[in-house]
Design a protein around this motif. Structure first.
Motif, PDB file in Angstrom:
ATOM      1  N   ILE A  26     -11.461   3.520  -8.730  1.00 26.57           N
ATOM      2  CA  ILE A  26     -12.874   4.395  -8.711  1.00 26.57           C
ATOM      3  C   ILE A  26     -11.786   5.163  -8.705  1.00 26.57           C
ATOM      4  O   ILE A  26     -11.520   6.231  -7.421  1.00 26.57           O
ATOM      5  N   LEU A  27     -12.779   6.580  -9.345  1.00 21.58           N
ATOM      6  CA  LEU A  27     -11.739   7.700  -9.348  1.00 21.58           C
ATOM      7  C   LEU A  27     -12.906   8.837  -9.708  1.00 21.58           C
ATOM      8  O   LEU A  27     -14.098   8.644 -10.637  1.00 21.58           O
ATOM      9  N   THR A  43      -5.336   3.569 -21.123  1.00 23.55           N
ATOM     10  CA  THR A  43      -4.034   3.233 -20.720  1.00 23.55           C
ATOM     11  C   THR A  43      -4.200   4.248 -18.970  1.00 23.55           C
ATOM     12  O   THR A  43      -3.720   5.274 -19.316  1.00 23.55           O
ATOM     13  N   ILE A  44      -3.613   3.063 -18.031  1.00 27.03           N
ATOM     14  CA  ILE A  44      -3.241   3.356 -16.928  1.00 27.03           C
ATOM     15  C   ILE A  44      -1.985   3.669 -16.733  1.00 27.03           C
ATOM     16  O   ILE A  44      -1.489   2.553 -16.645  1.00 27.03           O
ATOM     17  N   ASP A  45      -1.769   4.648 -16.060  1.00 23.00           N
ATOM     18  CA  ASP A  45      -0.368   4.648 -15.483  1.00 23.00           C
ATOM     19  C   ASP A  45       0.233   5.049 -13.721  1.00 23.00           C
ATOM     20  O   ASP A  45      -1.358   6.179 -13.804  1.00 23.00           O
ATOM     21  N   GLY A  49       3.151   8.463  -7.582  1.00 17.51           N
ATOM     22  CA  GLY A  49       2.056   8.334  -6.723  1.00 17.51           C
ATOM     23  C   GLY A  49       0.665   9.064  -7.156  1.00 17.51           C
ATOM     24  O   GLY A  49       0.008   9.194  -6.302  1.00 17.51           O
ATOM     25  N   GLN A  50       0.611   9.245  -8.122  1.00 17.68           N
ATOM     26  CA  GLN A  50      -0.911   9.323  -8.877  1.00 17.68           C
ATOM     27  C   GLN A  50      -1.120   9.024 -10.514  1.00 17.68           C
ATOM     28  O   GLN A  50      -0.206   8.282 -11.275  1.00 17.68           O
ATOM     29  N   LEU A  51      -2.271   8.824 -10.729  1.00 16.25           N
ATOM     30  CA  LEU A  51      -2.649   7.838 -11.082  1.00 16.25           C
ATOM     31  C   LEU A  51      -3.229   8.855 -12.351  1.00 16.25           C
ATOM     32  O   LEU A  51      -3.483   9.663 -12.932  1.00 16.25           O
TER      33      LEU A  51
END
Length: 86
Positions: A26-27, A43-45, A49-51
């Motif tokens: 959830i963002l 695509t999530i990387d 510490g950041q998405l």
């Protein structure tokens, strides 16, 4: 990681279902890439510490095509119930 935009709640929170991990991410909806919509694939990387969420247009089109093909096959099946009363 790969994820799909499942829904936007209250116009403020985007819910992304992460495929392999089986979790909801959830963002804030305003952090979604330009052109994002329901059923878009990302695509999530994680970096420092950041998405980082990147729209995967090619995968979104491929999955959409697969869904349309499946719906078409389901519609061509026999209609009616095997359990009809005579």
């Amino acid at each position: 990681m790969k994820g799909i935009l499942d829904r936007i709640e209250d116009g403020r929170h985007a819910v992304i279902l992460v495929e392999k991990e089986g979790v909801e991410l959830i963002l804030p909806a305003d952090r979604l890439p330009e052109g994002s919509r329901i059923n878009s694939w990302f695509t999530i990387d994680a970096e420092n510490g950041q998405l980082m969420v990147t729209l995967d247009e090619e995968l979104s089109l491929a999955k959409s095509g697969q869904a349309e093909e499946l719906i078409a096959r389901l519609r061509t099946r026999k209609k009616g119930s095997r359990f009809k009363r005579n």
